[in-house]
Write a protein that holds these residues in place. Sequence first.
Motif, PDB file in Angstrom:
ATOM      1  N   PHE A 120      38.001  49.596  28.692  1.00  0.00           N
ATOM      2  CA  PHE A 120      37.290  50.190  29.823  1.00  0.00           C
ATOM      3  C   PHE A 120      35.810  50.329  29.486  1.00  0.00           C
ATOM      4  O   PHE A 120      35.427  50.797  28.426  1.00  0.00           O
ATOM      5  CB  PHE A 120      37.890  51.566  30.149  1.00  0.00           C
ATOM      6  N   ALA A 121      34.954  49.914  30.399  1.00  0.00           N
ATOM      7  CA  ALA A 121      33.497  50.152  30.362  1.00  0.00           C
ATOM      8  C   ALA A 121      32.787  49.466  29.193  1.00  0.00           C
ATOM      9  O   ALA A 121      31.820  50.005  28.652  1.00  0.00           O
ATOM     10  CB  ALA A 121      33.194  51.644  30.353  1.00  0.00           C
ATOM     11  N   MET A 122      33.179  48.290  28.829  1.00  0.00           N
ATOM     12  CA  MET A 122      32.529  47.596  27.724  1.00  0.00           C
ATOM     13  C   MET A 122      31.113  47.153  28.100  1.00  0.00           C
ATOM     14  O   MET A 122      30.881  46.588  29.166  1.00  0.00           O
ATOM     15  CB  MET A 122      33.356  46.383  27.298  1.00  0.00           C
ATOM     16  N   TYR A 170      40.252  50.940  23.048  1.00  0.00           N
ATOM     17  CA  TYR A 170      39.026  50.139  22.937  1.00  0.00           C
ATOM     18  C   TYR A 170      38.037  50.440  24.069  1.00  0.00           C
ATOM     19  O   TYR A 170      37.313  49.554  24.533  1.00  0.00           O
ATOM     20  CB  TYR A 170      39.355  48.635  22.894  1.00  0.00           C
ATOM     21  N   SER A 171      37.969  51.672  24.483  1.00  0.00           N
ATOM     22  CA  SER A 171      37.103  52.049  25.605  1.00  0.00           C
ATOM     23  C   SER A 171      35.665  52.249  25.155  1.00  0.00           C
ATOM     24  O   SER A 171      35.378  52.587  24.004  1.00  0.00           O
ATOM     25  CB  SER A 171      37.615  53.336  26.253  1.00  0.00           C
ATOM     26  N   PHE A 172      34.730  52.024  26.074  1.00  0.00           N
ATOM     27  CA  PHE A 172      33.300  52.294  25.896  1.00  0.00           C
ATOM     28  C   PHE A 172      32.694  51.525  24.712  1.00  0.00           C
ATOM     29  O   PHE A 172      31.748  51.990  24.081  1.00  0.00           O
ATOM     30  CB  PHE A 172      33.050  53.799  25.741  1.00  0.00           C
ATOM     31  N   ASP A 173      33.205  50.375  24.420  1.00  0.00           N
ATOM     32  CA  ASP A 173      32.645  49.550  23.351  1.00  0.00           C
ATOM     33  C   ASP A 173      31.270  49.030  23.776  1.00  0.00           C
ATOM     34  O   ASP A 173      31.117  48.424  24.829  1.00  0.00           O
ATOM     35  CB  ASP A 173      33.589  48.363  23.089  1.00  0.00           C
ATOM     36  N   GLY A 174      30.270  49.304  22.967  1.00  0.00           N
ATOM     37  CA  GLY A 174      28.940  48.772  23.222  1.00  0.00           C
ATOM     38  C   GLY A 174      28.166  49.449  24.337  1.00  0.00           C
ATOM     39  O   GLY A 174      27.126  48.925  24.763  1.00  0.00           O
ATOM     40  N   VAL A 175      28.609  50.614  24.805  1.00  0.00           N
ATOM     41  CA  VAL A 175      27.882  51.288  25.890  1.00  0.00           C
ATOM     42  C   VAL A 175      26.599  51.923  25.357  1.00  0.00           C
ATOM     43  O   VAL A 175      26.458  52.195  24.163  1.00  0.00           O
ATOM     44  CB  VAL A 175      28.749  52.371  26.570  1.00  0.00           C
ATOM     45  N   ASP A 220      39.911  53.480  19.026  1.00  0.00           N
ATOM     46  CA  ASP A 220      38.702  52.676  18.873  1.00  0.00           C
ATOM     47  C   ASP A 220      37.695  52.912  20.004  1.00  0.00           C
ATOM     48  O   ASP A 220      37.044  51.981  20.481  1.00  0.00           O
ATOM     49  CB  ASP A 220      39.029  51.177  18.808  1.00  0.00           C
ATOM     50  N   ALA A 221      37.557  54.145  20.441  1.00  0.00           N
ATOM     51  CA  ALA A 221      36.593  54.460  21.502  1.00  0.00           C
ATOM     52  C   ALA A 221      35.175  54.513  20.951  1.00  0.00           C
ATOM     53  O   ALA A 221      34.944  54.886  19.803  1.00  0.00           O
ATOM     54  CB  ALA A 221      36.943  55.794  22.145  1.00  0.00           C
TER      55      ALA A 221
END
Length: 282
Positions: free
Chosen positions: A132-134, A150-155, A169-170
């Motif tokens: 979500f929200a990469m 794996y949420s918010f990767d690279g935000v 892995d948020a």
Amino acid sequence: MKEIRQKFLTGERALFQGKNLRIFDTTFGNGESPLKESQEIELYNSMFQWKYPLWYSKNITLKDCSLFDMARAGIWYTENISIEDSIIEAPKNFRRTKKIRLKNVSLPNASETLWNCEDIEMNQVMAKGDYFAMNSANMKIQDFHLVGNYSFDGVKNVEIYRAKLLTKDAFWNSENVTVYDSFISGEYLGWNSKNLTLVNCTIESLQGMCYIDNLIMKHCKLLNTTLAFEYSTVDVKIDGRIESVFNPSGGMICADEIGELIMEKDKIDVSKTRIICKGEEK
């Protein structure tokens, strides 16, 4: 504005390049891209049942609407869209979209949703799905529930208030993220991030908060959180116990109690980190 009421529209590009439309109680059935390249569109109590409904669109409002499972990849390359009191069942929604406002929206299949988007406001949103929200930026999120890894990767530039996040892995590779008054459960929280701030949060995480440049935690609780802070620079004030701390790079860690403190002199400069437990410095 022209009004459309109680229609059943099918076929590819049913309202292609539509402008200045108010659409009520209408079903968009089998047929791709029904509102592609549309502008100044208001939709009320309407349904999308097929793929790519709103691509390259501008100034769009949806209220009491539904995007069914096959309306996947539904909102891409669009600018200025507001969605309220709606269900988005379809995955892979919102890609390279700007100025998004979601209020009281459910996303029960939010896999690969909100990728590479900008300027996002979310209130009372529920989402379930991985990734979500990469790579999105400039987000303000309130009263948010997420189940998905794996949420918010690279935000970048994100504020979150009163959230419940069940997510492994948020916030990896993120920058300038602040989370207030929230619960986060998931392994490997925040790795490789920069300027991650957690305020009055409860966190459960195996090897959480590692490899972070400038981690700030204020009045947080760490439940069953082990091997925390490896190679992170920290300013951490924990209410209660930390199960274990492992090789922080520098800064200060303050807690009532630390179960296991691992500081390996051959891996880090131990003099760069202050450890304070119950007012006593170690």
